[in-house]
Scaffold this motif. Structure first.
Motif, PDB file in Angstrom:
ATOM      1  N   GLU A   7       0.834  -1.206   0.000  1.00  0.00           N
ATOM      2  CA  GLU A   7       0.000   0.000   0.000  1.00  0.00           C
ATOM      3  C   GLU A   7       0.863   1.248   0.000  1.00  0.00           C
ATOM      4  OE1 GLU A   7      -3.945   1.694   2.316  1.00  0.00           O
ATOM      5  OE2 GLU A   7      -2.488   0.508   3.458  1.00  0.00           O
ATOM      6  N   ALA A   8       0.445   2.221  -0.791  1.00  0.00           N
ATOM      7  CA  ALA A   8       1.073   3.543  -0.790  1.00  0.00           C
ATOM      8  C   ALA A   8       0.026   4.560  -0.379  1.00  0.00           C
ATOM      9  CB  ALA A   8       1.623   3.881  -2.173  1.00  0.00           C
ATOM     10  N   VAL A   9       0.384   5.457   0.547  1.00  0.00           N
ATOM     11  CA  VAL A   9      -0.534   6.487   1.023  1.00  0.00           C
ATOM     12  C   VAL A   9       0.159   7.849   0.923  1.00  0.00           C
ATOM     13  CG1 VAL A   9      -1.873   7.353   2.977  1.00  0.00           C
ATOM     14  CG2 VAL A   9      -1.672   4.890   2.609  1.00  0.00           C
ATOM     15  N   GLY A  10      -0.449   8.750   0.152  1.00  0.00           N
ATOM     16  CA  GLY A  10       0.095  10.105   0.021  1.00  0.00           C
ATOM     17  C   GLY A  10       1.502  10.156  -0.531  1.00  0.00           C
ATOM     18  N   LEU A  11       1.827   9.212  -1.404  1.00  0.00           N
ATOM     19  CA  LEU A  11       3.206   9.079  -1.877  1.00  0.00           C
ATOM     20  C   LEU A  11       3.593  10.257  -2.770  1.00  0.00           C
ATOM     21  CD1 LEU A  11       5.317   6.873  -1.374  1.00  0.00           C
ATOM     22  CD2 LEU A  11       4.651   5.835  -3.537  1.00  0.00           C
ATOM     23  N   THR A  12       4.656  10.950  -2.366  1.00  0.00           N
ATOM     24  CA  THR A  12       5.120  12.133  -3.090  1.00  0.00           C
ATOM     25  C   THR A  12       6.634  12.066  -3.226  1.00  0.00           C
ATOM     26  OG1 THR A  12       3.301  13.494  -2.260  1.00  0.00           O
ATOM     27  CG2 THR A  12       5.256  14.658  -3.037  1.00  0.00           C
ATOM     28  N   LYS A  13       7.128  12.462  -4.409  1.00  0.00           N
ATOM     29  CA  LYS A  13       8.571  12.510  -4.624  1.00  0.00           C
ATOM     30  C   LYS A  13       8.938  13.807  -5.324  1.00  0.00           C
ATOM     31  CE  LYS A  13      12.808  11.158  -4.463  1.00  0.00           C
ATOM     32  NZ  LYS A  13      13.499  11.081  -3.159  1.00  0.00           N
ATOM     33  N   LEU A  14       9.826  14.577  -4.670  1.00  0.00           N
ATOM     34  CA  LEU A  14      10.330  15.819  -5.226  1.00  0.00           C
ATOM     35  C   LEU A  14      11.803  15.656  -5.583  1.00  0.00           C
ATOM     36  CD1 LEU A  14       8.872  18.319  -2.584  1.00  0.00           C
ATOM     37  CD2 LEU A  14       7.795  17.532  -4.686  1.00  0.00           C
ATOM     38  N   PHE A  15      12.186  16.175  -6.740  1.00  0.00           N
ATOM     39  CA  PHE A  15      13.588  16.183  -7.151  1.00  0.00           C
ATOM     40  C   PHE A  15      14.052  17.633  -7.274  1.00  0.00           C
ATOM     41  CE2 PHE A  15      12.123  12.084  -8.908  1.00  0.00           C
ATOM     42  CZ  PHE A  15      13.087  11.240  -8.348  1.00  0.00           C
ATOM     43  N   PRO A  16      15.147  17.999  -6.614  1.00  0.00           N
ATOM     44  CA  PRO A  16      15.646  19.379  -6.727  1.00  0.00           C
ATOM     45  C   PRO A  16      16.234  19.636  -8.107  1.00  0.00           C
ATOM     46  CG  PRO A  16      17.159  18.040  -5.429  1.00  0.00           C
ATOM     47  CD  PRO A  16      15.958  17.180  -5.700  1.00  0.00           C
ATOM     48  N   VAL A  17      15.927  20.800  -8.642  1.00  0.00           N
ATOM     49  CA  VAL A  17      16.439  21.207  -9.957  1.00  0.00           C
ATOM     50  C   VAL A  17      16.977  22.629  -9.810  1.00  0.00           C
ATOM     51  CG1 VAL A  17      15.856  21.671 -12.362  1.00  0.00           C
ATOM     52  CG2 VAL A  17      14.764  19.758 -11.164  1.00  0.00           C
ATOM     53  N   ARG A  18      18.203  22.846 -10.270  1.00  0.00           N
ATOM     54  CA  ARG A  18      18.811  24.170 -10.179  1.00  0.00           C
ATOM     55  C   ARG A  18      19.183  24.657 -11.586  1.00  0.00           C
ATOM     56  NH1 ARG A  18      21.003  26.841  -5.965  1.00  0.00           N
ATOM     57  NH2 ARG A  18      21.056  24.968  -4.662  1.00  0.00           N
ATOM     58  N   ARG A  19      18.829  25.897 -11.884  1.00  0.00           N
ATOM     59  CA  ARG A  19      19.178  26.493 -13.177  1.00  0.00           C
ATOM     60  C   ARG A  19      20.518  27.208 -13.067  1.00  0.00           C
ATOM     61  NH1 ARG A  19      13.625  29.289 -15.533  1.00  0.00           N
ATOM     62  NH2 ARG A  19      12.465  27.354 -15.904  1.00  0.00           N
ATOM     63  N   GLY A  20      21.527  26.638 -13.693  1.00  0.00           N
ATOM     64  CA  GLY A  20      22.846  27.244 -13.642  1.00  0.00           C
ATOM     65  C   GLY A  20      23.524  27.007 -12.302  1.00  0.00           C
ATOM     66  N   LEU A  22      24.582  29.117  -9.962  1.00  0.00           N
ATOM     67  CA  LEU A  22      24.087  29.906  -8.831  1.00  0.00           C
ATOM     68  C   LEU A  22      22.593  30.204  -8.958  1.00  0.00           C
ATOM     69  CD1 LEU A  22      27.046  32.448  -8.528  1.00  0.00           C
ATOM     70  CD2 LEU A  22      26.680  30.353  -7.201  1.00  0.00           C
ATOM     71  N   GLY A  23      21.929  29.481  -9.818  1.00  0.00           N
ATOM     72  CA  GLY A  23      20.517  29.731 -10.056  1.00  0.00           C
ATOM     73  C   GLY A  23      19.641  29.276  -8.899  1.00  0.00           C
ATOM     74  N   GLU A  24      18.402  29.728  -8.943  1.00  0.00           N
ATOM     75  CA  GLU A  24      17.429  29.367  -7.906  1.00  0.00           C
ATOM     76  C   GLU A  24      17.103  27.883  -7.966  1.00  0.00           C
ATOM     77  OE1 GLU A  24      12.765  30.328  -6.741  1.00  0.00           O
ATOM     78  OE2 GLU A  24      13.726  31.298  -8.459  1.00  0.00           O
ATOM     79  N   GLN A  25      17.046  27.255  -6.822  1.00  0.00           N
ATOM     80  CA  GLN A  25      16.685  25.832  -6.763  1.00  0.00           C
ATOM     81  C   GLN A  25      15.172  25.685  -6.740  1.00  0.00           C
ATOM     82  OE1 GLN A  25      18.877  22.578  -4.587  1.00  0.00           O
ATOM     83  NE2 GLN A  25      17.123  22.758  -3.219  1.00  0.00           N
ATOM     84  N   ARG A  26      14.681  24.846  -7.628  1.00  0.00           N
ATOM     85  CA  ARG A  26      13.258  24.553  -7.677  1.00  0.00           C
ATOM     86  C   ARG A  26      13.082  23.058  -7.479  1.00  0.00           C
ATOM     87  NH1 ARG A  26      11.424  26.753 -13.338  1.00  0.00           N
ATOM     88  NH2 ARG A  26       9.347  26.506 -12.459  1.00  0.00           N
ATOM     89  N   PHE A  27      11.833  22.630  -7.348  1.00  0.00           N
ATOM     90  CA  PHE A  27      11.566  21.215  -7.109  1.00  0.00           C
ATOM     91  C   PHE A  27      10.605  20.674  -8.152  1.00  0.00           C
ATOM     92  CE2 PHE A  27      13.098  22.660  -3.028  1.00  0.00           C
ATOM     93  CZ  PHE A  27      13.919  21.610  -2.634  1.00  0.00           C
ATOM     94  N   LEU A  28      11.024  19.592  -8.770  1.00  0.00           N
ATOM     95  CA  LEU A  28      10.190  18.891  -9.734  1.00  0.00           C
ATOM     96  C   LEU A  28       9.366  17.858  -8.975  1.00  0.00           C
ATOM     97  CD1 LEU A  28      11.284  17.578 -13.194  1.00  0.00           C
ATOM     98  CD2 LEU A  28       9.978  16.121 -11.667  1.00  0.00           C
ATOM     99  N   ARG A  29       8.048  17.978  -9.044  1.00  0.00           N
ATOM    100  CA  ARG A  29       7.139  17.082  -8.323  1.00  0.00           C
ATOM    101  C   ARG A  29       6.809  15.909  -9.241  1.00  0.00           C
ATOM    102  NH1 ARG A  29       3.938  17.779  -3.646  1.00  0.00           N
ATOM    103  NH2 ARG A  29       4.837  19.876  -3.457  1.00  0.00           N
TER     104      ARG A  29
END
Length: 325
Positions: A7-20, A22-29
């Protein structure tokens, strides 16, 4: 309600992604709040377009990736609470068949060693029985015993996938997670592998999570189906309910794309607008609304939750009962 096998409940996975640099870090859901249940003896088909998060779900179910949120449980026990020895036992119970049979086999190992390695790791065979057990597994998946000393590159794609299946069966698992196991194979070979998986499921009493983007393949093998779009489950139910009484426009579009065997079969193909949105910047409201031919104003404003619209059938759509009932 009985405790599911997996069973999986509320399963979420985020991967950090950075542009360049020194760029801002965002998260790929990649996976967003997925709930799944696999019962004893069931085959759950997980379907959706490439890039929707299916393979990430498979790795989360196998505990090959840690979830960012939510949890996976095996026989009621959460994987994130298991100790080292308990997790080792779980690895034996749940095995995976990978999409690319060439990349998933060690090119420096002979076939007999590849299939037999799990027997050694889990100490499942006495020294005098090891060779016979490997040969038995090879025969069971349709490989000749003369193949035992060959290397993976000497085999066709279908034969390599059979090697991967034999390796997964070696530890006598309860669950097989098959991640697009036929997508890299020719059509004629796909049918052979699917039939083999059906036989093994029946003969060994296996439960299975079968992942594919081809709904016709999922229909052939699965007893229940979950449809995935942009990291979320948008519809879930029995095979017959999903195919004959679907409750989500995305499911409707996927089913309309299945090639018809006869010109007498009715149903026009629905062409989806645009491409799958990026999980880095998903649309507001319902993730499917920019491509949906039925979308209304509410679809762009509010995110629909996965709800039981009919007994045993769930959908995440504001318009389900209006459109399909």
């Amino acid at each position: 309600m009985t405790t599911p096998l997996l069973e999986a409940v509320g399963l979420t996975k985020l991967f950090p992604v950075r542009r360049g640099l020194l760029g801002e870090q965002r998260f790929l859901r990649a996976v967003d709040g997925v709930d799944l249940r696999l019962e004893e003896g069931e085959t759950l088909g997980l379907a959706g377009e490439s890039g929707c998060g299916k393979s990430t779900v498979a790795k989360l179910l196998m505990n090959l990736l840690p979830p960012s949120e939510g949890a996976v449980s095996f026989r009621g026990g959460r994987l994130d609470s298991l100790g080292k020895s308990e997790l080792f036992a779980f690895r034996r119970q749940v095995q995976m068949i990978f999409q690319d049979p060439q990349a998933s086999l060690n090119p420096r190992m002979r076939v007999g060693d590849i299939i037999g390695e799990p027997l050694k790791i889990h100490r499942l065979s006495a020294p005098g029985e090891y060779h016979d057990r490997v040969l038995e597994l090879m025969r069971r998946v349709g490989l000749h015993e003369g193949h035992i000393h060959r290397y993976p590159h000497e085999f066709s794609g279908g034969q390599r996938q059979r090697i991967g299946i034999a390796r997964a069966l070696a530890v006598q698992p309860k669950i097989l997670i098959a991640d697009e196991p036929v997508s890299a194979l020719d059509i004629s070979i796909q049918a052979q592998i699917i039939n083999l998986l059906q036989e093994l499921r029946r003969d060994f009493g296996l439960s299975m999570v079968f992942i594919a983007h081809d709904l016709s393949v999922v229909r052939h093998l699965s007893s229940s189906i979950a449809i995935m779009y942009l990291g979320r489950i948008v519809e879930r139910g029995s095979r017959d309910a999903v195919f004959h009484r679907f409750l989500h426009p995305y499911t409707e579009a996927l089913i309309s794309a299945i090639p018809k065997l006869s010109p007498m079969e009715k149903g026009a193909r629905i062409i989806l607008r645009g491409d799958l949105p990026s999980p880095l910047s998903p649309p507001s409201g319902c993730p499917f609304h920019p491509r949906c031919i039925h979308a209304e104003a509410i679809c762009s404003r509010e995110l629909p939750t996965l709800e039981e619209k009919e007994p045993g059938q769930w959908a995440a759509c504001h318009l389900s009962l209006k459109l399909f009932r």
